[in-house]
Scaffold this motif. Structure first.
Motif, short mmCIF file in Angstrom:
data_model
loop_
_atom_site.label_atom_id
_atom_site.label_comp_id
_atom_site.label_asym_id
_atom_site.label_seq_id
_atom_site.Cartn_x
_atom_site.Cartn_y
_atom_site.Cartn_z
N CYS A 286 0.82 -1.22 0.00
CA CYS A 286 0.00 0.00 0.00
C CYS A 286 0.84 1.26 0.00
CB CYS A 286 -0.93 0.01 1.21
SG CYS A 286 -0.07 0.12 2.82
N SER B 179 -10.87 5.58 0.55
CA SER B 179 -10.50 5.92 1.92
C SER B 179 -11.67 5.80 2.88
CB SER B 179 -9.93 7.34 1.98
OG SER B 179 -10.94 8.31 1.77
N ASN C 97 -0.61 4.12 -4.82
CA ASN C 97 -1.96 4.67 -4.71
C ASN C 97 -2.79 4.33 -5.95
OD1 ASN C 97 -1.39 5.87 -2.24
ND2 ASN C 97 -0.74 7.79 -3.18
N ILE D 166 -4.09 3.93 4.32
CA ILE D 166 -4.98 4.15 3.18
C ILE D 166 -6.02 5.21 3.51
CG2 ILE D 166 -6.75 3.10 1.72
CD1 ILE D 166 -3.91 2.35 0.95
N ILE E 239 -4.18 7.94 1.07
CA ILE E 239 -4.35 7.62 -0.35
C ILE E 239 -4.86 8.83 -1.11
CG2 ILE E 239 -6.73 6.74 -0.21
CD1 ILE E 239 -5.72 4.51 -2.19
#
Length: 248
Positions: free
Chosen positions: A42, A100, A59, A83, A87
């Motif tokens: 991530c 998100s 992302n 995240i 993100i």
């Protein structure tokens, strides 16, 4: 509903049992689960090291893999928090915002979305519960002990549904284990001392297992337990809620 299963890279590589238990548990609860085969990291390690500007590819791929699911669930508080908070994609901001808002750590998803009231699981052991910092202070999975507020714990409420389990008390219920991602590399001595103190609290109360929502924290404590020759084991909460580690 259809859930996209996000498995962090260290879980995939070192603790696949936690990933398998997460999948099995969600399916037992009637959830349709899909595992995107092309998912990767991530980007949290880079962001934690000060290189968030280099996480654009992470992302973009994460959004591509997970944007179309109703929910995204992961057995990791720290990756979920990354995240939720970080993100972004300037070329598709709406999809980034959607991702998100619909990503959940496993125990939060079970309590807040599925509203689980019972689990068909048995685990007749004494268990110490580690409250990881990202989960507690970032995702609010449990109340912080320094606040004069009513206590709650989403992981604790689920563990109390498991038949035969005995949750051991701790002197410091939400003390950091010292892992901290890249902190354990940059500040090794401090990290190890914090980990030893955290492990000692569990051991002094007779824990047979230490569990939590973040395998990274458990991995850090497992290394300390192994080096000290302890028989105490670490086990991700998903494996306990799923009925214990799978044996052949």
């Amino acid at each position: 509903m259809t859930v996209g299963l996000f498995i962090p890279c260290y879980v995939d590589q070192f603790y696949p049992g936690a990933a398998i238990a997460t999948l099995q548990l969600l399916e037992k609860l009637g959830v349709n689960v899909v595992y995107p085969q092309k998912q990767t990291c991530c980007g949290q390690p880079m962001a934690n090291s000060g290189f968030e500007h280099l996480t654009g590819g992470c992302n973009e791929l994460f959004i591509k893999n997970f944007a179309e699911f109703d929910y995204i669930v992961a057995p990791s508080g720290s990756c979920v928090l990354h995240i939720k908070d970080h993100i972004h994609d300037d070329s598709q901001p709406e999809k980034a915002a959607s991702v998100s808002h619909k990503i959940y750590e496993l125990t939060s998803f079970l309590t807040d979305v599925l509203k689980v009231k019972s689990l068909p699981a048995k685990f007749p052991h004494k268990v110490g519960v580690h409250q990881s910092c990202h989960g507690q202070r970032g995702l609010h999975l449990s109340q912080m002990s320094e606040l004069v507020e009513p206590y709650y714990s989403k992981p604790g409420s689920l563990l109390n549904m498991v038949e035969g389990i005995e949750i051991v008390p701790l002197n410091r219920v939400d003390e950091c284990c010292g892992f901290g991602g890249t902190f354990c590399v940059a500040e090794e001595a401090v990290s190890v001392k914090m980990g030893k103190d955290r492990v000692a609290d569990h051991l002094s109360h007779g824990a047979e297992y230490i569990t939590g929502v973040d395998m990274s924290c458990l991995m850090h404590m497992e290394g300390i337990l192994n080096r000290e020759g302890s028989k105490v084991k670490v086990l991700h909460i998903a494996e306990i809620l799923n009925g214990g580690p799978q044996t052949k």
